[in-house]
Write an enzyme that holds these catalytic residues in place. Sequence first.
Site, short mmCIF file in Angstrom:
data_model
loop_
_atom_site.label_atom_id
_atom_site.label_comp_id
_atom_site.label_asym_id
_atom_site.label_seq_id
_atom_site.Cartn_x
_atom_site.Cartn_y
_atom_site.Cartn_z
N TYR A 184 -1.12 -0.64 9.93
CA TYR A 184 -1.26 -1.29 8.62
C TYR A 184 0.03 -1.11 7.82
CZ TYR A 184 -3.42 -2.20 4.02
OH TYR A 184 -3.74 -2.69 2.77
N SER A 232 0.85 -1.19 0.00
CA SER A 232 0.00 0.00 0.00
C SER A 232 0.88 1.24 0.00
CB SER A 232 -0.86 0.00 1.26
OG SER A 232 -1.43 1.27 1.46
N SER A 233 0.36 2.33 -0.56
CA SER A 233 1.15 3.57 -0.59
C SER A 233 1.33 4.17 0.80
CB SER A 233 0.49 4.59 -1.53
OG SER A 233 -0.82 4.89 -1.09
N CYS A 234 0.60 3.67 1.80
CA CYS A 234 0.77 4.24 3.14
C CYS A 234 2.04 3.76 3.83
CB CYS A 234 -0.45 3.99 4.01
SG CYS A 234 -0.68 2.27 4.42
N HIS A 293 -13.22 3.07 2.44
CA HIS A 293 -12.36 4.16 1.97
C HIS A 293 -13.24 5.29 1.45
CE1 HIS A 293 -9.47 0.76 1.77
NE2 HIS A 293 -8.68 1.68 2.27
N LYS A 317 2.60 -3.89 6.18
CA LYS A 317 2.91 -3.94 4.75
C LYS A 317 4.41 -3.79 4.49
CE LYS A 317 -1.11 -4.76 2.96
NZ LYS A 317 -1.31 -6.02 2.21
O1 GFB Z 1 -9.87 6.66 1.83
P1 GFB Z 1 -9.55 7.03 3.21
O2 GFB Z 1 -10.41 6.47 4.28
O3 GFB Z 1 -8.08 6.61 3.57
O4 GFB Z 1 -9.62 8.63 3.36
P2 GFB Z 1 -6.57 7.18 3.55
C1 GFB Z 1 -9.02 9.50 2.45
C2 GFB Z 1 -9.37 10.93 2.79
O5 GFB Z 1 -10.76 11.14 2.50
C3 GFB Z 1 -9.17 11.33 4.24
C4 GFB Z 1 -11.38 11.80 3.59
O6 GFB Z 1 -8.67 12.66 4.28
C5 GFB Z 1 -10.60 11.29 4.80
O7 GFB Z 1 -10.79 12.14 5.93
N1 GFB Z 1 -12.81 11.50 3.61
C6 GFB Z 1 -13.79 12.40 3.36
C7 GFB Z 1 -13.41 10.32 3.87
N2 GFB Z 1 -15.00 11.85 3.50
C8 GFB Z 1 -14.79 10.54 3.81
C9 GFB Z 1 -15.67 9.45 4.06
O8 GFB Z 1 -16.89 9.57 4.04
N3 GFB Z 1 -15.07 8.24 4.32
C10 GFB Z 1 -13.73 8.08 4.34
N4 GFB Z 1 -13.22 6.85 4.58
N5 GFB Z 1 -12.87 9.11 4.14
C11 GFB Z 1 -6.24 4.68 4.10
C12 GFB Z 1 -5.35 4.02 5.11
O9 GFB Z 1 -5.84 6.00 4.22
O10 GFB Z 1 -6.06 4.31 2.76
C13 GFB Z 1 -4.98 2.65 4.77
O11 GFB Z 1 -5.91 4.20 6.39
C14 GFB Z 1 -4.66 2.44 3.32
O12 GFB Z 1 -3.91 2.24 5.56
C15 GFB Z 1 -5.70 3.03 2.43
O13 GFB Z 1 -3.38 2.91 2.98
C16 GFB Z 1 -5.37 2.93 0.96
O14 GFB Z 1 -6.08 7.40 2.16
O15 GFB Z 1 -6.42 8.36 4.46
#
Ligand code: GFB
Length: 312
Positions: A138, A109-111, A181, A142
Amino acid sequence: MAYDIAGKRVYVAGHKGMVGSAIVRRLAEENCEVLTADRSVDLREQAAVRDWYAQNRPDAVVVAAAKVGGILANDTYPADFLYDNLMIEANLIDAAYRQDVEKLLFLGSSCIYPKMAPQPIPEDALLTGPLEPTNEWYAIAKIAGIKLCQAYRRQYGCDYISAMPTNLYGPGDNFDLASSHVLPALIRKAHEAKEAGADSIEIWGTGSPRREFLHVDDLADGSVFLLKSYSGEGHVNLGSGKDIPIIELAEMVCEVVGFEGEITKDTSKPDGTPRKLMSGEKLAEMGWKPKISLREGIADAYRAFLDGERKC
Ligand code: GFB
């Protein structure tokens, strides 16, 4: 360098998930036999994994099995994200070595990259700084997966490689608002607001973080490309090469879904890392590039969401 998968038995671990199922679909275009394990094989259990390998004797393995989730799930369940992922990948990689598996692709993952990595992030930014706290558990798992592939390559000469996908989306995604996500969450929020005639949808955080998105069918194509053509110790970034602020993503999703209301922000929710655009240079130099634009991909993911709703 090339690995000929024709006639080979290729095990896709995690075939029920969004990533694994896309890789199974993509492998159907190759002249190989795809193997999958049913849910009764708990990949966190070493003995179960070793038994499955001994009985099914794969020639090649794609490690697409993982416990995954969005920013809130990662932040809320650190033990599950660290333990489950460490066990799954350690069992799958070690059993592959014991069973003389010829080729293995591990998906990360890119994280894995530092929170403040230079953008676009080159592969060698790994382990050069502190991780983003919301997903460090996570990310550590990875990173361990990459290191396992490198260690088995160095010590035992195994041709095990790693790819680091960016944020993925597409058919088979998780649309549960608490654990998903951002992209599937926005699709669901916009759709439900449209259906209910609501005035607005709420996004998490400030909307300013930028994310790079790749449709899972592009990921599957890139994965098969690497399986067939790459053999090296270094991991390879697998992305779209473009990123977008979350607020603009929300606007695009609303356009595709046909929701015309307002977008409000819940700033009590975390933003996470400000930006994680990966450099796709290494993979581009090998001759691979993605095909699906973000807008087209969102339309496809929305169709899949509607199909899923109809089945419920
Ligand atoms: O996709 P996401 O949950 O994961 O959130 P990450 C990306 C961005 O979208 C964050 C915003 O800045 C969230 O605050 N966001 C806005 C939302 N509205 C929403 C919503 O309704 N739901 C969600 N989920 N986000 C994850 C990692 O990071 O991505 C994992 O935690 C992994 O480890 C994965 O790498 C690909 O991009 O922040």
